[in-house]
Each structure stands twice: as structure tokens, then as C-alpha cells.
Write a protein that holds these residues in place. Structure first.
Motif, PDB file in Angstrom:
ATOM      1  N   PHE A 126      35.562  44.894  52.861  1.00 33.79           N
ATOM      2  CA  PHE A 126      36.683  44.576  51.974  1.00 33.79           C
ATOM      3  C   PHE A 126      36.414  45.035  50.547  1.00 33.79           C
ATOM      4  CE2 PHE A 126      37.493  41.599  55.394  1.00 33.79           C
ATOM      5  CZ  PHE A 126      38.879  41.478  55.422  1.00 33.79           C
ATOM      6  N   LEU A 127      37.434  45.652  49.934  1.00 31.36           N
ATOM      7  CA  LEU A 127      37.405  46.041  48.522  1.00 31.36           C
ATOM      8  C   LEU A 127      38.513  45.297  47.784  1.00 31.36           C
ATOM      9  CD1 LEU A 127      37.054  49.928  48.883  1.00 31.36           C
ATOM     10  CD2 LEU A 127      35.240  48.200  48.875  1.00 31.36           C
ATOM     11  N   HIS A 128      38.163  44.665  46.680  1.00 32.19           N
ATOM     12  CA  HIS A 128      39.116  43.880  45.894  1.00 32.19           C
ATOM     13  C   HIS A 128      39.911  44.760  44.938  1.00 32.19           C
ATOM     14  CE1 HIS A 128      36.606  44.414  42.317  1.00 32.19           C
ATOM     15  NE2 HIS A 128      35.557  44.196  43.112  1.00 32.19           N
ATOM     16  N   GLY A 129      40.875  44.144  44.273  1.00 33.69           N
ATOM     17  CA  GLY A 129      41.684  44.837  43.282  1.00 33.69           C
ATOM     18  C   GLY A 129      41.163  44.652  41.866  1.00 33.69           C
ATOM     19  N   LEU A 130      41.913  45.171  40.898  1.00 35.09           N
ATOM     20  CA  LEU A 130      41.558  45.063  39.493  1.00 35.09           C
ATOM     21  C   LEU A 130      41.395  43.603  39.098  1.00 35.09           C
ATOM     22  CD1 LEU A 130      41.173  46.572  36.779  1.00 35.09           C
ATOM     23  CD2 LEU A 130      43.656  46.350  36.441  1.00 35.09           C
ATOM     24  N   PHE A 131      40.339  43.313  38.351  1.00 33.26           N
ATOM     25  CA  PHE A 131      39.963  41.973  37.867  1.00 33.26           C
ATOM     26  C   PHE A 131      39.367  41.089  38.961  1.00 33.26           C
ATOM     27  CE2 PHE A 131      43.918  42.730  35.156  1.00 33.26           C
ATOM     28  CZ  PHE A 131      43.220  43.308  34.113  1.00 33.26           C
ATOM     29  N   GLY A 132      39.244  41.603  40.184  1.00 33.60           N
ATOM     30  CA  GLY A 132      38.770  40.773  41.286  1.00 33.60           C
ATOM     31  C   GLY A 132      37.274  40.891  41.489  1.00 33.60           C
ATOM     32  N   GLN A 133      36.812  40.374  42.616  1.00 36.08           N
ATOM     33  CA  GLN A 133      35.427  40.479  43.052  1.00 36.08           C
ATOM     34  C   GLN A 133      35.391  40.206  44.546  1.00 36.08           C
ATOM     35  OE1 GLN A 133      33.044  37.333  41.094  1.00 36.08           O
ATOM     36  NE2 GLN A 133      34.984  36.544  40.328  1.00 36.08           N
ATOM     37  N   GLY A 134      34.283  40.531  45.168  1.00 35.12           N
ATOM     38  CA  GLY A 134      34.203  40.392  46.609  1.00 35.12           C
ATOM     39  C   GLY A 134      34.489  38.989  47.103  1.00 35.12           C
ATOM     40  N   ARG A 135      34.137  37.979  46.328  1.00 36.79           N
ATOM     41  CA  ARG A 135      34.329  36.596  46.746  1.00 36.79           C
ATOM     42  C   ARG A 135      35.803  36.245  46.955  1.00 36.79           C
ATOM     43  NH1 ARG A 135      33.035  32.598  41.731  1.00 36.79           N
ATOM     44  NH2 ARG A 135      34.114  31.160  43.110  1.00 36.79           N
ATOM     45  N   ASN A 136      36.725  37.068  46.405  1.00 34.00           N
ATOM     46  CA  ASN A 136      38.150  36.825  46.638  1.00 34.00           C
ATOM     47  C   ASN A 136      38.492  36.860  48.128  1.00 34.00           C
ATOM     48  OD1 ASN A 136      38.964  38.900  43.769  1.00 34.00           O
ATOM     49  ND2 ASN A 136      38.527  36.705  43.825  1.00 34.00           N
ATOM     50  N   TRP A 137      37.669  37.571  48.908  1.00 34.14           N
ATOM     51  CA  TRP A 137      37.918  37.733  50.337  1.00 34.14           C
ATOM     52  C   TRP A 137      37.106  36.762  51.187  1.00 34.14           C
ATOM     53  CZ3 TRP A 137      41.898  40.683  51.522  1.00 34.14           C
ATOM     54  CH2 TRP A 137      42.224  41.786  50.715  1.00 34.14           C
ATOM     55  N   HIS A 138      36.381  35.845  50.558  1.00 34.27           N
ATOM     56  CA  HIS A 138      35.384  35.062  51.290  1.00 34.27           C
ATOM     57  C   HIS A 138      35.988  34.255  52.437  1.00 34.27           C
ATOM     58  CE1 HIS A 138      31.676  33.000  52.079  1.00 34.27           C
ATOM     59  NE2 HIS A 138      32.207  31.826  51.839  1.00 34.27           N
ATOM     60  N   THR A 139      37.095  33.550  52.188  1.00 26.93           N
ATOM     61  CA  THR A 139      37.684  32.717  53.239  1.00 26.93           C
ATOM     62  C   THR A 139      38.145  33.564  54.425  1.00 26.93           C
ATOM     63  OG1 THR A 139      38.393  31.062  51.625  1.00 26.93           O
ATOM     64  CG2 THR A 139      39.503  31.057  53.763  1.00 26.93           C
ATOM     65  N   ASP A 152      31.637  44.017  45.567  1.00 22.72           N
ATOM     66  CA  ASP A 152      32.039  44.027  44.163  1.00 22.72           C
ATOM     67  C   ASP A 152      32.076  45.480  43.709  1.00 22.72           C
ATOM     68  OD1 ASP A 152      31.963  41.274  44.206  1.00 22.72           O
ATOM     69  OD2 ASP A 152      30.116  41.099  43.034  1.00 22.72           O
ATOM     70  N   LEU A 153      33.243  45.953  43.292  1.00 25.85           N
ATOM     71  CA  LEU A 153      33.355  47.322  42.801  1.00 25.85           C
ATOM     72  C   LEU A 153      32.731  47.440  41.405  1.00 25.85           C
ATOM     73  CD1 LEU A 153      36.945  48.107  44.093  1.00 25.85           C
ATOM     74  CD2 LEU A 153      34.815  49.152  44.877  1.00 25.85           C
ATOM     75  N   PRO A 154      32.436  48.663  40.949  1.00 30.78           N
ATOM     76  CA  PRO A 154      31.815  48.826  39.630  1.00 30.78           C
ATOM     77  C   PRO A 154      32.620  48.134  38.527  1.00 30.78           C
ATOM     78  CG  PRO A 154      31.828  50.908  40.808  1.00 30.78           C
ATOM     79  CD  PRO A 154      32.643  49.959  41.631  1.00 30.78           C
ATOM     80  N   ASN A 155      31.900  47.567  37.566  1.00 31.76           N
ATOM     81  CA  ASN A 155      32.492  46.884  36.403  1.00 31.76           C
ATOM     82  C   ASN A 155      33.177  45.575  36.761  1.00 31.76           C
ATOM     83  OD1 ASN A 155      31.772  49.014  34.495  1.00 31.76           O
ATOM     84  ND2 ASN A 155      33.335  50.218  35.554  1.00 31.76           N
ATOM     85  N   HIS A 156      32.877  45.061  37.943  1.00 35.16           N
ATOM     86  CA  HIS A 156      33.436  43.804  38.434  1.00 35.16           C
ATOM     87  C   HIS A 156      32.314  42.987  39.091  1.00 35.16           C
ATOM     88  CE1 HIS A 156      37.028  46.326  38.172  1.00 35.16           C
ATOM     89  NE2 HIS A 156      37.773  45.250  38.221  1.00 35.16           N
ATOM     90  N   GLY A 157      32.486  41.669  39.079  1.00 36.61           N
ATOM     91  CA  GLY A 157      31.556  40.801  39.791  1.00 36.61           C
ATOM     92  C   GLY A 157      30.116  41.022  39.385  1.00 36.61           C
ATOM     93  N   GLN A 178      38.095  33.398  36.880  1.00 39.44           N
ATOM     94  CA  GLN A 178      36.992  33.379  37.846  1.00 39.44           C
ATOM     95  C   GLN A 178      35.866  34.315  37.414  1.00 39.44           C
ATOM     96  OE1 GLN A 178      38.406  34.262  41.784  1.00 39.44           O
ATOM     97  NE2 GLN A 178      39.639  32.413  41.931  1.00 39.44           N
ATOM     98  N   SER A 179      36.201  35.313  36.601  1.00 36.99           N
ATOM     99  CA  SER A 179      35.196  36.275  36.149  1.00 36.99           C
ATOM    100  C   SER A 179      34.570  35.889  34.813  1.00 36.99           C
ATOM    101  CB  SER A 179      35.816  37.681  36.039  1.00 36.99           C
ATOM    102  OG  SER A 179      36.138  38.185  37.323  1.00 36.99           O
ATOM    103  N   LEU A 180      34.908  34.728  34.290  1.00 39.58           N
ATOM    104  CA  LEU A 180      34.272  34.218  33.082  1.00 39.58           C
ATOM    105  C   LEU A 180      33.182  33.234  33.497  1.00 39.58           C
ATOM    106  CD1 LEU A 180      34.324  34.086  29.941  1.00 39.58           C
ATOM    107  CD2 LEU A 180      35.835  32.097  30.182  1.00 39.58           C
ATOM    108  N   ARG A 232      30.299  34.653  29.133  1.00 41.14           N
ATOM    109  CA  ARG A 232      30.426  36.111  29.200  1.00 41.14           C
ATOM    110  C   ARG A 232      31.347  36.487  30.352  1.00 41.14           C
ATOM    111  NH1 ARG A 232      27.695  38.510  33.376  1.00 41.14           N
ATOM    112  NH2 ARG A 232      26.174  37.209  34.479  1.00 41.14           N
ATOM    113  N   TRP A 233      31.930  37.671  30.241  1.00 46.70           N
ATOM    114  CA  TRP A 233      32.780  38.204  31.297  1.00 46.70           C
ATOM    115  C   TRP A 233      31.940  39.033  32.266  1.00 46.70           C
ATOM    116  CZ3 TRP A 233      37.551  36.526  31.981  1.00 46.70           C
ATOM    117  CH2 TRP A 233      38.280  36.033  30.883  1.00 46.70           C
ATOM    118  N   ARG A 234      32.187  38.860  33.546  1.00 49.66           N
ATOM    119  CA  ARG A 234      31.599  39.763  34.537  1.00 49.66           C
ATOM    120  C   ARG A 234      32.393  41.061  34.633  1.00 49.66           C
ATOM    121  NH1 ARG A 234      29.974  35.416  39.221  1.00 49.66           N
ATOM    122  NH2 ARG A 234      27.812  35.077  38.529  1.00 49.66           N
TER     123      ARG A 234
END
Length: 267
Positions: free
Chosen positions: A18-31, A47-52, A165-167, A176-178
Motif C-alpha cells: 500500500f502507498l498513501h496519498g499526500l500528507f499521509g503515511q503507511g499507518r493510514n492503511w493499518h486497519t 511511508d513515501l519519501p518526505n512522509h512518515g 497525525q504527522s505532528l 516537529r512535523w514528519r
């Protein structure tokens, strides 16, 4: 070796990534990953680059993202079904057209292989990024302070909660922001585009295209572009869902995805 952060659940079975969208992270798909693992799949969330927890880079480019995900898929050692939402969907389509041997199938969630006009694709995201970059992290005493600081630019509490979620708060450096906000803001227009595919490229394996019925990212006039590059595409529109289909209608989303995966696994 891939530098992308990832997590895998399930010990055996066909692989799904799974690949997430902008501002997301892999954990968005966890459930959803856990529910698929219960059905016998081995699921990796990325987690795509510059995320998570993935490294920050100097650009946010679909070709680079596709290459980095391809490195990770190659390390898994067998072809996968790749699922991507929004930005992650464009990265997944880019990879499928460039490295089709790494995939058995593709699932694209609420995005099309087209370049969106800036006024349609970027205005909200630009406002979100401007507000997040302007936040005085040193002045925050609680997460509720951050929520209040974003409330004017991001009035929807659900979207605000998603962004926050990214703070994170580190003991040594404080809040800090992830998210690499500066790079994402600088390349926001690029993320609205779809890169030119390699000449003659066609992904001729099964594709499931899931769209939110209330979203504007998958329009009827996008079908020609999709089927030209991905001729074995089946489109499912999910009622009562907008752009974040998998979080707004998770049961319907999972049902459509699981049926597609089961069909692909049985040939």
C-alpha cells in the motif's frame, strides 16, 4: 537497499503493498492491512519519501518515488499487488508502466493518470501547507493548540485530525512535523501532474480503479486516458465517499479490494 520505512503484517500468502496519498503515511492503511492479513495476505504498508518515518529528500517527483518503491518491491522477492491512493496512486501507476514485472496487479484509489489544473488540485493543499508551515511549533503546549492554530485554514475537523497525525513531539527537540513541508510546498504543482509514460508503455495486467462517487478526481473524461495505459481496468464507484474512499467507506472499500485480490490470486 531501499531506504523507505515500511511495515509488514501477515506471515504468508500473496503480497499486497500500500502507498498513501499526500500528507499521509503507511499507518493510514493499518486497519485494512490487518483485515487482509486475516484473509491470508501478506501486507506491506510504506511511508513515501518526505512522509512518515521515511527519509526527507530534495524533491517530490513521481519518477523518483516509483524508483524507490521499485527497490523495495525487488527486495520482497516476488511480484505484488500494488495499491495506491491519490499521490500514491500516481506513483503506483508510474511504477507499473516502468517496471511491470514487479507487479501481479494494480489498484488505483481515487486518482487518474492525468494532469489536473492547479485550481482544481492544489488550492486546498496549498492552503493546508501554508498554515502548517506558519505554525509556531515552539509555542505549542499541547496538540489542542495545534488543532486551534489550523482551524481557520482547515475547518473540517476530520481533515485537520488527519494532518495532525504527522505532528509528533520528541523529548529532545519538541514538536516537529514528519512531513517535509518545504519540499512538498515547492513541488505541489508537480504532484498535480502525471509524468509522461515511456513510449509505447502499457500495463496489461488486472487493474481495479476505485473512485469516490462524490469526488472530482475520477471523471468520465478520464476513462480514455486510463484505459489507454491500463486496458484491463475495472472501475468501481463507491457511494457516500469522496477522495478518502478507504476511510469514508472502509467496509465497501475492503469488500471491493478483497474480491479483486481473491480473483487475482486464483488466476
Amino acid at each position: 537497499m531501499s531506504t523507505l520505512a515500511s511495515r509488514t503484517v501477515g506471515e504468508s500468502g500473496p503480497r499486497v503493498v500500500f502507498l498513501h496519498g499526500l500528507f499521509g503515511q503507511g499507518r493510514n492503511w493499518h486497519t485494512i492491512a490487518l483485515r487482509l492479513a486475516e484473509r491470508g495476505y501478506r501486507v506491506t504498508t510504506v511511508d513515501l519519501p518526505n512522509h512518515g518515518r521515511s527519509p526527507w529528500t530534495e524533491t517530490q517527483d513521481y519518477g523518483v518515488m516509483a524508483e524507490e518503491v521499485a527497490e523495495l518491491l525487488a527486495e520482497l522477492g516476488e511480484p505484488v499487488t500494488l495499491v495506491g491512493h491519490s499521490m500514491g496512486g500516481k506513483a503506483a501507476m508510474t511504477l507499473a508502466l516502468r517496471r511491470p514485472e514487479l507487479l501481479t496487479a494494480l489498484v488505483v484509489v481515487d486518482i487518474s493518470p492525468v494532469s489536473y489544473p492547479a485550481e482544481r488540485s492544489g488550492s486546498d493543499f496549498d492552503r493546508f501547507l501554508t498554515a502548517m508551515r506558519a505554525m509556531d511549533l515552539a509555542a505549542l503546549t499541547s496538540r489542542s493548540d495545534a488543532d486551534k492554530a489550523l482551524s481557520e485554514a482547515v475547518p473540517d475537523p476530520t481533515v485537520r485530525g488527519f494532518l495532525l497525525q504527522s505532528l509528533v513531539r520528541d523529548r529532545e527537540v519538541g514538536w516537529r512535523w514528519r512531513l517535509n513541508l518545504d519540499v512538498l510546498h515547492a513541488h505541489l504543482a508537480d504532484l498535480g501532474r502525471f509524468p509522461e509514460p515511456p513510449e509505447g508503455a502499457v500495463f496489461d495486467k488486472p487493474v481495479l480503479w476505485i473512485a469516490g462517487a462524490e469526488s472530482g478526481y475520477v471523471r468520465e473524461d478520464n476513462r480514455a486516458a486510463m484505459t489507454a495505459l491500463f486496458p484491463r481496468t475495472r472501475l468501481v464507484r463507491v457511494k457516500g465517499a469522496g477522495h478518502w474512499v478507504h476511510s469514508e467507506q472502509p467496509d465497501t472499500f475492503l469488500s471491493a479490494l478483497a474480491q479483486f485480490l481473491d480473483d487475482a490470486a486464483t488466476g
